[in-house]
Design a protein around this motif. Structure first.
Motif, short mmCIF file in Angstrom:
data_model
loop_
_atom_site.label_atom_id
_atom_site.label_comp_id
_atom_site.label_asym_id
_atom_site.label_seq_id
_atom_site.Cartn_x
_atom_site.Cartn_y
_atom_site.Cartn_z
N MET A 1 0.85 -1.18 0.00
CA MET A 1 0.00 0.00 0.00
C MET A 1 0.89 1.23 0.00
N ILE A 2 0.34 2.27 -0.57
CA ILE A 2 1.03 3.55 -0.62
C ILE A 2 0.18 4.54 0.17
N ALA A 3 0.85 5.33 1.00
CA ALA A 3 0.16 6.40 1.71
C ALA A 3 0.99 7.66 1.63
N LEU A 4 0.31 8.77 1.60
CA LEU A 4 0.97 10.07 1.68
C LEU A 4 0.33 10.78 2.86
N LEU A 5 1.14 11.08 3.87
CA LEU A 5 0.65 11.75 5.07
C LEU A 5 0.98 13.23 5.02
N GLN A 6 0.02 14.03 5.40
CA GLN A 6 0.26 15.45 5.53
C GLN A 6 -0.17 15.87 6.92
N ARG A 7 0.76 16.47 7.66
CA ARG A 7 0.41 17.01 8.97
C ARG A 7 -0.38 18.28 8.73
N VAL A 8 -1.56 18.37 9.35
CA VAL A 8 -2.45 19.49 9.06
C VAL A 8 -2.91 20.18 10.34
N THR A 9 -3.24 21.46 10.19
CA THR A 9 -3.93 22.16 11.28
C THR A 9 -5.43 21.98 11.12
N SER A 10 -5.86 21.69 9.87
CA SER A 10 -7.26 21.36 9.60
C SER A 10 -7.37 20.74 8.22
N ALA A 11 -8.42 19.94 8.04
CA ALA A 11 -8.69 19.33 6.74
C ALA A 11 -10.17 18.98 6.66
N ARG A 12 -10.71 19.05 5.45
CA ARG A 12 -12.08 18.61 5.22
C ARG A 12 -12.19 18.10 3.79
N VAL A 13 -13.18 17.22 3.59
CA VAL A 13 -13.42 16.66 2.26
C VAL A 13 -14.87 16.95 1.90
N GLU A 14 -15.07 17.40 0.67
CA GLU A 14 -16.41 17.66 0.15
C GLU A 14 -16.65 16.80 -1.07
N VAL A 15 -17.88 16.31 -1.19
CA VAL A 15 -18.33 15.57 -2.37
C VAL A 15 -19.65 16.21 -2.78
N ALA A 16 -19.70 16.75 -3.98
CA ALA A 16 -20.91 17.39 -4.51
C ALA A 16 -21.45 18.44 -3.53
N GLY A 17 -20.55 19.24 -2.93
CA GLY A 17 -20.94 20.31 -2.03
C GLY A 17 -21.28 19.88 -0.62
N ARG A 18 -21.21 18.57 -0.34
CA ARG A 18 -21.52 18.03 0.98
C ARG A 18 -20.22 17.64 1.67
N ILE A 19 -20.04 18.05 2.93
CA ILE A 19 -18.84 17.70 3.68
C ILE A 19 -18.98 16.26 4.18
N THR A 20 -18.03 15.41 3.79
CA THR A 20 -18.05 14.01 4.22
C THR A 20 -17.23 13.80 5.48
N GLY A 21 -16.33 14.72 5.79
CA GLY A 21 -15.52 14.62 6.99
C GLY A 21 -14.68 15.87 7.18
N ALA A 22 -14.35 16.15 8.44
CA ALA A 22 -13.52 17.31 8.77
C ALA A 22 -12.77 17.03 10.06
N ILE A 23 -11.53 17.51 10.14
CA ILE A 23 -10.73 17.39 11.35
C ILE A 23 -10.03 18.72 11.62
N GLY A 24 -9.62 18.90 12.85
CA GLY A 24 -8.72 19.98 13.23
C GLY A 24 -7.30 19.47 13.10
N PRO A 25 -6.43 19.79 14.05
CA PRO A 25 -5.05 19.32 13.97
C PRO A 25 -4.96 17.80 13.89
N GLY A 26 -4.07 17.32 13.03
CA GLY A 26 -3.92 15.88 12.88
C GLY A 26 -3.24 15.52 11.59
N LEU A 27 -3.68 14.40 11.01
CA LEU A 27 -3.09 13.90 9.78
C LEU A 27 -4.13 13.69 8.69
N LEU A 28 -3.78 14.11 7.49
CA LEU A 28 -4.52 13.75 6.29
C LEU A 28 -3.74 12.59 5.68
N MET A 29 -4.41 11.46 5.49
CA MET A 29 -3.78 10.25 4.96
C MET A 29 -4.42 9.92 3.61
N LEU A 30 -3.67 10.15 2.54
CA LEU A 30 -4.10 9.73 1.22
C LEU A 30 -3.60 8.30 1.05
#
Length: 147
Positions: A1-30
């Motif tokens: 498996m391949i992963a790309l980690l980004q240390r973030v102060t915040s992150a969110r994902v939207e699909v068709a204008g709807r937020i599917t998830g959101a975090i504050g400080p942490g990790l974004l893992m692609l």
């Protein structure tokens, strides 16, 4: 498996204008599954990500994990991490797992992460997603695990 980690102060994902998830400080893992990957590899990847010490301690050294800081984990499927750009100008994605295996292993990553970590959010497998993030540092770490 391949992963790309980004240390973030915040992150969110939207699909068709709807937020599917959101975090504050942490990790974004692609994350991208490859054809030879298994549930055991997915579990090992999650364990490594949760223990990876890439957050600063009191002395300013990268010595704390996302678990140590109580941070969020945003997991997003990203088959393009398997891109082969060696031939020509159009990437090949033949090294990525097919959709059935990719979905199964992505869901395994999510289930394992949720069993081990209190705050796990996600994108939507196979969807056209807009990923919004504020990269902290910036810190971006690639991880590749194979059987």
């Amino acid at each position: 498996m391949i992963a790309l980690l980004q240390r973030v102060t915040s992150a969110r994902v939207e699909v068709a204008g709807r937020i599917t998830g959101a975090i504050g400080p942490g990790l974004l893992m692609l994350v991208c599954a490859e054809p030879a990957d298994s549930e055991a590899i997915a579990d090992k990847l999650v364990a490594k990500v949760l223990k990876l010490r890439i957050f600063s301690d009191e002395a300013g050294k990268m010595n704390r994990s996302v678990a140590d800081i109580g941070g969020g984990l945003m997991v997003v499927s990203q088959f393009t991490l398997a891109a082969d750009t060696a031939g020509g100008n159009r990437p090949s994605f033949s090294a990525a797992a097919g959709p059935e295996l990719g979905r199964r292993l992505y869901e395994r990553v999510l289930a394992t992460a949720r069993a081990l970590h209190p705050q796990v959010e996600c994108g939507e497998f196979g969807a056209d997603m807009q990923v919004h993030l504020v990269n902290d540092g910036p810190v971006t770490i690639p991880i590749t695990l194979r059987a």
